[in-house]
Design a protein around this motif. Sequence first.
Motif, PDB file in Angstrom:
ATOM      1  N   ALA A 256     111.092  89.195 116.578  1.00  0.00           N
ATOM      2  CA  ALA A 256     111.541  88.989 117.954  1.00  0.00           C
ATOM      3  C   ALA A 256     113.059  88.866 118.046  1.00  0.00           C
ATOM      4  O   ALA A 256     113.666  89.267 119.041  1.00  0.00           O
ATOM      5  N   GLY A 261     112.928  94.375 123.171  1.00  0.00           N
ATOM      6  CA  GLY A 261     111.945  94.303 124.249  1.00  0.00           C
ATOM      7  C   GLY A 261     112.008  95.494 125.188  1.00  0.00           C
ATOM      8  O   GLY A 261     111.565  95.420 126.336  1.00  0.00           O
ATOM      9  N   PHE A 305     105.434  95.189 126.558  1.00  0.00           N
ATOM     10  CA  PHE A 305     106.754  94.603 126.328  1.00  0.00           C
ATOM     11  C   PHE A 305     107.445  94.234 127.636  1.00  0.00           C
ATOM     12  O   PHE A 305     108.468  93.557 127.628  1.00  0.00           O
ATOM     13  N   ARG A 321     109.358  87.107 123.726  1.00  0.00           N
ATOM     14  CA  ARG A 321     109.375  88.411 123.057  1.00  0.00           C
ATOM     15  C   ARG A 321     108.507  88.369 121.800  1.00  0.00           C
ATOM     16  O   ARG A 321     107.885  89.374 121.434  1.00  0.00           O
ATOM     17  N   ARG A 324     105.022  89.012 122.866  1.00  0.00           N
ATOM     18  CA  ARG A 324     104.792  90.377 123.333  1.00  0.00           C
ATOM     19  C   ARG A 324     104.743  91.360 122.169  1.00  0.00           C
ATOM     20  O   ARG A 324     103.910  92.268 122.154  1.00  0.00           O
TER      21      ARG A 324
END
Length: 375
Positions: A256, A261, A305, A321, A324
Amino acid sequence: MSTVIVAKEDLGRIFENLKAAFRVIGPVLEGDVVVLGELDDLARMPSGRRDRQGPGMYRLGDVTDSKIFSFSIGPDSFKRFLHPPLREEYTFKKSKKRLQIQAIPPSGHDMRTAFFGMRACDLAALKLLDKVFLKGPVQDNHYALLRQNAFIVAVPCVRPGDNCFCSSMHTGPDVRDGYDLSLTELDGFFVVETGSAEGKALLDGVPARPAGPDEEAQKAATLDRCRELMKKSINVRALPRVIDNNLDHPRWADIAARCLGCGNCTQVCPTCFCTTGYDHIPLSCLSRKTSERCGSRRRAWDSCFSINFARVHGGNFRPSRRARFRQWMAHKLAYWIHQFGTPGCVGCGRCITWCPVGIDLTQELEALSATRTAP
């Protein structure tokens, strides 16, 4: 159904037969990238050009190769011609007296489409999308109509791309079924396999002879060599256990910190299918001069995302993030297996090439496998 040998110089005859019956979609050059578009002449193909790919890197070289299909896949997949990035589903008009709703047929539904030069990974991806759009509780009629009218000319890869790992996913480099014609390019000729009666009929008038043991052996050796040259792999047997046992692994936070993203990986992926829907209402339909209201319902690609993808009444259940990215990777390599019995990844490597920061799915999976946090 049958296997024949066709000289390279006679590929044009196959293409002319194809073009006479279908709208042809195939690899074309746009800038310095191989993309998919309408192909009306074989001369438009980037034949002889080879690409270099790496994490977050794509470069297409000059013409240096004698092969027609010298290049590997670019960012496009054939998915977008069956499951388009944006489509209108229906229009609506509302007056004081009545509401009218009219469905919009798929674009290009009046002419059949031939997918020319489809690699094994993209053919495997279509089979996965069939499970989503055709074999679920509700069939996607738009996809179904375009899919049943599609004619597929597959091309097994004789040289892998730098980020390919289809062999470990058992989706390539050879094609086994699901095609109308398969063209394996060897030195001076194609090994042409027909997968349907329609594919066989397309060879009418094309000079061909039955394939012999030597050509069959040469094809098998070439495909084996392609498998050996692949630099990346995934241990499919360890899936989905590696994901399920490491949902709280610190590696997700490390990923992340690098991930932007942006959702590039989901946009180039040939199996991602998430969408969002919204009403499009032109300003002309909001005029005070008329009481009638009109517009259309649109469906567009979405991405897990997207920060709003998991937003529901009461909050967002994937606000970070980290969450996701974990959802995307877990969906591909674990949840697909739970739901469909097979991974949602076909080993094309597009997500690696087109990630701006070069996150490599195979390396991240190796890191999770090496230091599992749960038995």
